[in-house]
Design an enzyme around this catalytic site. Sequence first.
Site, short mmCIF file in Angstrom:
data_model
loop_
_atom_site.label_atom_id
_atom_site.label_comp_id
_atom_site.label_asym_id
_atom_site.label_seq_id
_atom_site.Cartn_x
_atom_site.Cartn_y
_atom_site.Cartn_z
N ALA A 15 25.62 -26.52 13.34
CA ALA A 15 24.49 -26.84 14.22
C ALA A 15 23.90 -25.53 14.71
O ALA A 15 24.50 -24.82 15.51
CB ALA A 15 24.97 -27.70 15.38
N SER A 17 21.32 -23.61 16.73
CA SER A 17 20.39 -23.80 17.84
C SER A 17 19.26 -22.79 17.83
O SER A 17 18.20 -23.03 18.39
CB SER A 17 21.14 -23.70 19.17
OG SER A 17 21.57 -22.36 19.38
N GLY A 18 19.49 -21.61 17.24
CA GLY A 18 18.53 -20.52 17.31
C GLY A 18 19.00 -19.40 18.22
O GLY A 18 18.36 -18.36 18.31
N GLY A 19 20.13 -19.61 18.90
CA GLY A 19 20.67 -18.60 19.80
C GLY A 19 21.84 -17.85 19.19
O GLY A 19 22.20 -18.02 18.02
N ASP A 21 25.23 -17.83 19.94
CA ASP A 21 26.53 -18.45 19.72
C ASP A 21 26.61 -19.16 18.37
O ASP A 21 27.53 -18.93 17.59
CB ASP A 21 26.85 -19.42 20.85
CG ASP A 21 27.03 -18.72 22.19
OD1 ASP A 21 27.37 -17.52 22.19
OD2 ASP A 21 26.84 -19.37 23.23
N SER A 22 25.66 -20.03 18.10
CA SER A 22 25.72 -20.77 16.84
C SER A 22 25.49 -19.86 15.65
O SER A 22 26.05 -20.10 14.56
CB SER A 22 24.70 -21.92 16.85
OG SER A 22 23.38 -21.44 16.98
N CYS A 97 24.89 -36.18 25.37
CA CYS A 97 24.29 -35.73 24.11
C CYS A 97 25.35 -35.35 23.09
O CYS A 97 25.24 -35.69 21.91
CB CYS A 97 23.37 -34.54 24.37
SG CYS A 97 22.57 -33.87 22.89
N GLY A 121 28.73 -23.88 17.96
CA GLY A 121 29.04 -22.67 18.69
C GLY A 121 29.67 -22.91 20.04
O GLY A 121 29.60 -22.03 20.92
N CYS A 195 18.43 -28.11 28.20
CA CYS A 195 17.61 -27.61 27.09
C CYS A 195 16.26 -28.31 27.00
O CYS A 195 15.30 -27.74 26.50
CB CYS A 195 18.38 -27.75 25.77
SG CYS A 195 18.66 -29.46 25.27
#
Length: 354
Positions: A15, A17-19, A21-22, A97, A121, A195
Amino acid sequence: MPLNSPLAGVRVAVALSGGMDSAVAAALLREQGPGVVGLHLRLAAGGPSPEHLEALARGLGIPWLELDLREEFSRLVLAYFASEYSRGRTPNPCVRCNAAVKFGRLRHLLQEAGVPYLATGHYARLLPGPDGILDLRRGRDRTKDQSYFLQRLDRKLLPRIIFPLGEMTKAEVRRRYLELRLPLADNYRESQELCFIPEGSYQDFLLKLKGSLGEPGDLVDAQGRVLGRHRGLEYYTVGQRRGLGVPAGEPYYVVEIRPEANQVVLGYKNELFSAGLRATGVNWLIDPPAVELTARAVIRYRHPGVMARIFPENSGEVRVFFEMPQAAVAPGQAVAFYQEDRLLGGGWIEDRLS
Protein backbone atom coordinates in the site's frame (compact mmCIF):
# COMPACT_ATOMS: atom_id res chain seq x y z
CA MET A 1 -12.57 -4.14 -10.13
CA PRO A 2 -10.53 -6.47 -12.41
CA LEU A 3 -6.99 -6.71 -11.03
CA ASN A 4 -5.94 -10.12 -12.33
CA SER A 5 -4.12 -8.99 -15.49
CA PRO A 6 -1.94 -6.17 -14.10
CA LEU A 7 -1.15 -8.19 -10.97
CA ALA A 8 -0.30 -11.47 -12.67
CA GLY A 9 2.72 -13.00 -10.97
CA VAL A 10 2.84 -10.44 -8.16
CA ARG A 11 3.76 -11.88 -4.77
CA VAL A 12 3.48 -8.77 -2.57
CA ALA A 13 1.35 -5.66 -2.97
CA VAL A 14 2.53 -2.67 -0.95
CA ALA A 15 0.00 0.00 0.00
CA LEU A 16 1.90 3.02 -1.34
CA SER A 17 0.62 6.23 0.28
CA GLY A 18 3.16 8.57 -1.32
CA GLY A 19 5.02 9.21 1.93
CA MET A 20 8.25 7.99 3.49
CA ASP A 21 7.04 5.01 5.48
CA SER A 22 5.34 3.03 2.75
CA ALA A 23 8.11 3.87 0.27
CA VAL A 24 10.80 2.46 2.56
CA ALA A 25 8.61 -0.60 3.21
CA ALA A 26 8.44 -1.15 -0.56
CA ALA A 27 12.20 -0.68 -0.93
CA LEU A 28 12.93 -3.28 1.75
CA LEU A 29 10.66 -5.79 0.04
CA ARG A 30 12.06 -5.04 -3.41
CA GLU A 31 15.57 -5.83 -2.13
CA GLN A 32 14.35 -9.31 -1.22
CA GLY A 33 13.37 -10.09 -4.80
CA PRO A 34 10.93 -9.30 -7.65
CA GLY A 35 7.18 -9.63 -7.63
CA VAL A 36 6.49 -6.41 -5.69
CA VAL A 37 3.93 -3.82 -6.84
CA GLY A 38 2.87 -0.54 -5.27
CA LEU A 39 -0.86 0.08 -4.88
CA HIS A 40 -2.05 3.59 -4.14
CA LEU A 41 -5.55 3.77 -2.68
CA ARG A 42 -7.42 6.86 -3.80
CA LEU A 43 -9.78 7.29 -0.85
CA ALA A 44 -10.75 10.95 -0.92
CA ALA A 45 -10.05 14.25 -2.64
CA GLY A 46 -6.48 15.48 -2.54
CA GLY A 47 -3.51 13.26 -1.82
CA PRO A 48 -0.33 12.78 -3.84
CA SER A 49 -0.41 13.44 -7.57
CA PRO A 50 0.00 10.65 -10.12
CA GLU A 51 3.23 12.34 -11.19
CA HIS A 52 4.69 12.03 -7.71
CA LEU A 53 3.59 8.41 -7.38
CA GLU A 54 5.11 7.63 -10.78
CA ALA A 55 8.42 9.23 -9.78
CA LEU A 56 8.38 7.38 -6.46
CA ALA A 57 7.70 4.00 -8.08
CA ARG A 58 10.39 4.65 -10.68
CA GLY A 59 12.89 5.42 -7.92
CA LEU A 60 11.89 2.22 -6.14
CA GLY A 61 12.11 0.18 -9.31
CA ILE A 62 8.60 -1.25 -9.01
CA PRO A 63 5.39 -0.93 -11.02
CA TRP A 64 2.42 0.77 -9.43
CA LEU A 65 -1.34 0.95 -9.79
CA GLU A 66 -3.93 3.31 -8.41
CA LEU A 67 -7.17 1.88 -7.06
CA ASP A 68 -10.16 4.18 -6.82
CA LEU A 69 -11.81 3.17 -3.54
CA ARG A 70 -13.53 6.50 -2.91
CA GLU A 71 -17.01 4.97 -3.03
CA GLU A 72 -16.08 2.27 -0.52
CA PHE A 73 -14.29 4.75 1.72
CA SER A 74 -17.27 7.10 1.68
CA ARG A 75 -19.71 4.31 2.49
CA LEU A 76 -17.64 2.46 5.07
CA VAL A 77 -15.71 5.26 6.77
CA LEU A 78 -17.07 8.74 6.06
CA ALA A 79 -20.70 7.77 6.68
CA TYR A 80 -19.65 6.17 9.97
CA PHE A 81 -17.59 9.25 10.88
CA ALA A 82 -20.54 11.59 10.36
CA SER A 83 -23.05 9.29 12.05
CA GLU A 84 -20.97 8.88 15.20
CA TYR A 85 -20.58 12.63 15.74
CA SER A 86 -24.30 13.21 15.20
CA ARG A 87 -24.93 10.59 17.92
CA GLY A 88 -22.69 12.42 20.38
CA ARG A 89 -19.92 9.84 20.07
CA THR A 90 -16.20 10.20 19.28
CA PRO A 91 -15.36 8.13 16.18
CA ASN A 92 -12.02 6.59 15.30
CA PRO A 93 -11.95 6.53 11.49
CA CYS A 94 -8.38 5.15 11.28
CA VAL A 95 -9.33 2.00 13.21
CA ARG A 96 -12.43 1.67 11.05
CA CYS A 97 -10.56 2.25 7.77
CA ASN A 98 -7.84 -0.29 8.47
CA ALA A 99 -10.34 -3.04 9.15
CA ALA A 100 -12.93 -2.19 6.50
CA VAL A 101 -10.88 -0.78 3.63
CA LYS A 102 -7.12 -1.37 3.77
CA PHE A 103 -7.20 -4.86 5.25
CA GLY A 104 -10.81 -5.48 4.25
CA ARG A 105 -11.82 -4.40 0.77
CA LEU A 106 -8.25 -4.17 -0.56
CA ARG A 107 -7.25 -7.56 0.84
CA HIS A 108 -10.36 -9.08 -0.77
CA LEU A 109 -9.43 -7.61 -4.17
CA LEU A 110 -5.88 -8.94 -3.87
CA GLN A 111 -7.16 -12.37 -2.92
CA GLU A 112 -9.35 -12.41 -6.02
CA ALA A 113 -6.30 -11.43 -8.11
CA GLY A 114 -4.19 -14.21 -6.60
CA VAL A 115 -1.76 -11.89 -4.75
CA PRO A 116 -0.82 -13.73 -1.54
CA TYR A 117 0.66 -10.93 0.56
CA LEU A 118 -0.22 -7.35 1.47
CA ALA A 119 2.41 -5.07 3.02
CA THR A 120 2.03 -1.65 4.60
CA GLY A 121 4.23 0.94 6.27
CA HIS A 122 2.66 0.51 9.70
CA TYR A 123 4.96 0.46 12.70
CA ALA A 124 3.86 -2.91 14.06
CA ARG A 125 5.27 -6.44 14.21
CA LEU A 126 4.05 -9.97 13.60
CA LEU A 127 5.85 -12.62 15.64
CA PRO A 128 5.08 -16.26 16.42
CA GLY A 129 3.48 -16.76 19.82
CA PRO A 130 4.09 -19.66 22.23
CA ASP A 131 1.63 -21.79 20.23
CA GLY A 132 3.30 -20.97 16.90
CA ILE A 133 0.39 -18.77 15.79
CA LEU A 134 1.27 -15.20 14.81
CA ASP A 135 0.80 -12.46 17.38
CA LEU A 136 0.34 -8.81 16.49
CA ARG A 137 2.80 -6.76 18.54
CA ARG A 138 3.77 -3.17 19.05
CA GLY A 139 6.41 -1.71 16.75
CA ARG A 140 9.94 -1.47 18.16
CA ASP A 141 9.72 2.33 17.98
CA ARG A 142 7.18 2.90 20.74
CA THR A 143 6.87 6.60 19.84
CA LYS A 144 5.54 5.59 16.39
CA ASP A 145 3.81 2.32 17.26
CA GLN A 146 0.56 1.95 15.27
CA SER A 147 -0.67 -1.41 16.50
CA TYR A 148 -3.58 0.32 18.25
CA PHE A 149 -5.06 1.14 14.82
CA LEU A 150 -4.86 -2.52 13.78
CA GLN A 151 -6.92 -3.95 16.63
CA ARG A 152 -9.85 -4.93 14.39
CA LEU A 153 -7.91 -6.96 11.84
CA ASP A 154 -9.17 -10.46 11.14
CA ARG A 155 -6.82 -12.82 12.93
CA LYS A 156 -6.95 -15.23 9.98
CA LEU A 157 -5.34 -12.56 7.76
CA LEU A 158 -2.18 -12.14 9.85
CA PRO A 159 -0.14 -14.79 7.97
CA ARG A 160 -0.81 -12.85 4.74
CA ILE A 161 0.31 -9.45 6.05
CA ILE A 162 3.83 -7.98 6.15
CA PHE A 163 5.01 -5.00 8.22
CA PRO A 164 8.56 -4.32 6.99
CA LEU A 165 9.07 -1.35 9.34
CA GLY A 166 8.17 -3.14 12.56
CA GLU A 167 11.76 -3.46 13.78
CA MET A 168 12.82 0.02 12.63
CA THR A 169 12.72 3.44 14.26
CA LYS A 170 11.37 6.49 12.49
CA ALA A 171 14.88 7.97 12.41
CA GLU A 172 16.14 4.86 10.63
CA VAL A 173 13.30 5.01 8.11
CA ARG A 174 13.95 8.68 7.40
CA ARG A 175 17.67 8.04 6.94
CA ARG A 176 16.96 5.13 4.57
CA TYR A 177 14.59 7.28 2.51
CA LEU A 178 17.25 9.94 2.05
CA GLU A 179 19.82 7.31 1.11
CA LEU A 180 17.48 6.04 -1.60
CA ARG A 181 17.17 9.62 -2.93
CA LEU A 182 13.46 9.26 -3.43
CA PRO A 183 11.33 12.32 -4.23
CA LEU A 184 9.13 14.11 -1.72
CA ALA A 185 5.74 15.45 -2.78
CA ASP A 186 5.57 19.24 -3.00
CA ASN A 187 2.96 19.38 -0.24
CA TYR A 188 4.44 16.52 1.81
CA ARG A 189 3.73 16.55 5.54
CA GLU A 190 5.20 13.99 7.92
CA SER A 191 1.81 13.12 9.37
CA GLN A 192 -1.66 14.49 9.67
CA GLU A 193 -4.44 13.71 12.03
CA LEU A 194 -7.04 12.67 9.46
CA CYS A 195 -5.95 11.98 5.89
CA PHE A 196 -9.34 12.99 4.48
CA ILE A 197 -9.32 16.41 6.19
CA PRO A 198 -6.07 18.00 4.93
CA GLU A 199 -7.13 21.44 6.19
CA GLY A 200 -9.88 23.06 8.23
CA SER A 201 -11.80 21.64 11.16
CA TYR A 202 -13.68 18.36 11.24
CA GLN A 203 -16.86 20.39 11.80
CA ASP A 204 -16.26 22.21 8.50
CA PHE A 205 -15.77 18.84 6.84
CA LEU A 206 -18.97 17.44 8.35
CA LEU A 207 -20.93 20.50 7.26
CA LYS A 208 -19.71 20.07 3.70
CA LEU A 209 -20.38 16.33 3.79
CA LYS A 210 -23.86 16.48 5.33
CA GLY A 211 -25.07 19.95 4.35
CA SER A 212 -26.05 20.77 7.94
CA LEU A 213 -25.09 20.03 11.53
CA GLY A 214 -27.17 19.31 14.63
CA GLU A 215 -29.40 21.83 16.33
CA PRO A 216 -28.21 23.94 19.29
CA GLY A 217 -29.22 22.77 22.73
CA ASP A 218 -28.50 23.09 26.44
CA LEU A 219 -25.23 22.84 28.30
CA VAL A 220 -26.12 21.29 31.64
CA ASP A 221 -24.43 19.98 34.77
CA ALA A 222 -24.83 16.43 36.08
CA GLN A 223 -28.00 17.44 37.94
CA GLY A 224 -29.57 18.89 34.78
CA ARG A 225 -29.12 22.55 35.74
CA VAL A 226 -28.81 24.65 32.57
CA LEU A 227 -25.42 26.38 32.33
CA GLY A 228 -25.63 27.75 28.81
CA ARG A 229 -26.24 26.78 25.18
CA HIS A 230 -24.24 24.54 22.86
CA ARG A 231 -23.79 24.97 19.10
CA GLY A 232 -24.63 21.38 18.12
CA LEU A 233 -23.40 18.00 19.32
CA GLU A 234 -20.77 17.76 16.57
CA TYR A 235 -18.79 20.57 18.18
CA TYR A 236 -18.12 18.66 21.41
CA THR A 237 -16.20 15.60 22.56
CA VAL A 238 -15.78 14.05 25.99
CA GLY A 239 -12.83 15.61 27.79
CA GLN A 240 -13.05 18.90 25.88
CA ARG A 241 -12.20 22.03 27.87
CA ARG A 242 -11.88 24.85 25.34
CA GLY A 243 -14.70 26.63 23.56
CA LEU A 244 -17.43 25.91 26.11
CA GLY A 245 -18.26 29.54 26.79
CA VAL A 246 -19.32 28.99 30.40
CA PRO A 247 -17.36 31.09 32.90
CA ALA A 248 -16.63 29.44 36.24
CA GLY A 249 -14.15 29.66 39.10
CA GLU A 250 -12.90 26.18 38.16
CA PRO A 251 -12.69 25.07 34.51
CA TYR A 252 -15.53 23.04 33.09
CA TYR A 253 -15.02 19.95 30.90
CA VAL A 254 -17.38 17.95 28.72
CA VAL A 255 -18.08 14.84 30.78
CA GLU A 256 -21.00 13.37 28.83
CA ILE A 257 -23.06 13.93 25.68
CA ARG A 258 -26.76 13.04 25.72
CA PRO A 259 -27.98 12.90 22.12
CA GLU A 260 -31.51 11.81 23.06
CA ALA A 261 -31.96 15.08 25.00
CA ASN A 262 -29.62 17.13 22.79
CA GLN A 263 -27.62 18.04 25.88
CA VAL A 264 -23.91 18.41 26.57
CA VAL A 265 -23.07 17.70 30.21
CA LEU A 266 -20.32 19.77 31.81
CA GLY A 267 -18.46 19.05 35.01
CA TYR A 268 -15.24 19.70 36.85
CA LYS A 269 -12.07 17.73 36.25
CA ASN A 270 -12.76 15.19 38.99
CA GLU A 271 -16.04 14.32 37.22
CA LEU A 272 -14.13 13.20 34.11
CA PHE A 273 -12.77 10.09 35.78
CA SER A 274 -14.29 6.64 35.35
CA ALA A 275 -13.71 3.34 37.13
CA GLY A 276 -14.09 1.40 33.90
CA LEU A 277 -16.01 0.99 30.67
CA ARG A 278 -18.27 -1.29 28.68
CA ALA A 279 -17.16 -2.16 25.16
CA THR A 280 -19.00 -3.98 22.36
CA GLY A 281 -18.03 -5.51 19.05
CA VAL A 282 -14.80 -6.85 20.54
CA ASN A 283 -12.41 -8.36 18.00
CA TRP A 284 -9.93 -10.83 19.47
CA LEU A 285 -6.49 -11.53 18.02
CA ILE A 286 -6.10 -14.40 20.46
CA ASP A 287 -8.42 -17.28 21.27
CA PRO A 288 -11.46 -15.46 22.71
CA PRO A 289 -11.22 -15.65 26.51
CA ALA A 290 -14.09 -17.26 28.39
CA VAL A 291 -13.03 -15.99 31.81
CA GLU A 292 -11.61 -12.82 33.33
CA LEU A 293 -8.17 -11.74 32.17
CA THR A 294 -5.79 -8.97 33.18
CA ALA A 295 -4.33 -6.69 30.52
CA ARG A 296 -3.39 -3.09 29.82
CA ALA A 297 -6.35 -1.12 28.44
CA VAL A 298 -5.53 1.69 26.00
CA ILE A 299 -8.60 3.91 25.61
CA ARG A 300 -7.32 6.16 22.77
CA TYR A 301 -4.21 6.55 20.64
CA ARG A 302 -1.28 7.90 22.69
CA HIS A 303 -2.99 6.89 25.93
CA PRO A 304 -0.27 5.15 28.01
CA GLY A 305 -2.71 2.48 29.07
CA VAL A 306 -3.79 1.26 32.48
CA MET A 307 -3.85 -2.22 33.95
CA ALA A 308 -7.38 -3.52 34.03
CA ARG A 309 -9.54 -6.55 34.71
CA ILE A 310 -11.51 -7.56 31.64
CA PHE A 311 -14.69 -9.60 31.96
CA PRO A 312 -16.01 -11.17 28.72
CA GLU A 313 -19.77 -11.20 28.32
CA ASN A 314 -22.11 -12.34 25.57
CA SER A 315 -21.99 -11.26 21.92
CA GLY A 316 -18.52 -9.73 21.87
CA GLU A 317 -19.10 -7.48 24.86
CA VAL A 318 -16.70 -6.89 27.76
CA ARG A 319 -16.71 -4.94 30.99
CA VAL A 320 -13.40 -3.39 31.93
CA PHE A 321 -12.42 -2.23 35.41
CA PHE A 322 -9.32 -0.03 35.66
CA GLU A 323 -6.64 -0.39 38.31
CA MET A 324 -6.83 3.42 38.61
CA PRO A 325 -9.68 5.69 37.42
CA GLN A 326 -9.12 7.16 33.96
CA ALA A 327 -10.18 10.51 32.52
CA ALA A 328 -12.24 11.14 29.39
CA VAL A 329 -13.53 7.67 28.54
CA ALA A 330 -15.33 8.56 25.32
CA PRO A 331 -18.15 6.44 23.86
CA GLY A 332 -17.38 5.67 20.22
CA GLN A 333 -13.65 5.53 20.71
CA ALA A 334 -11.73 2.26 20.40
CA VAL A 335 -10.19 0.47 23.36
CA ALA A 336 -7.28 -1.92 22.82
CA PHE A 337 -5.99 -4.60 25.19
CA TYR A 338 -2.30 -5.48 25.57
CA GLN A 339 -0.17 -7.91 27.55
CA GLU A 340 3.37 -6.50 27.37
CA ASP A 341 3.69 -5.58 23.67
CA ARG A 342 1.21 -8.22 22.48
CA LEU A 343 -2.09 -6.87 21.16
CA LEU A 344 -4.91 -9.11 22.36
CA GLY A 345 -7.74 -7.31 20.58
CA GLY A 346 -10.09 -4.39 21.05
CA GLY A 347 -13.62 -3.07 20.84
CA TRP A 348 -15.78 0.04 20.70
CA ILE A 349 -16.44 1.93 23.92
CA GLU A 350 -20.16 2.15 24.65
CA ASP A 351 -20.39 3.51 28.20
CA ARG A 352 -18.17 4.50 31.05
CA LEU A 353 -18.61 2.74 34.39
CA SER A 354 -18.67 4.73 37.61
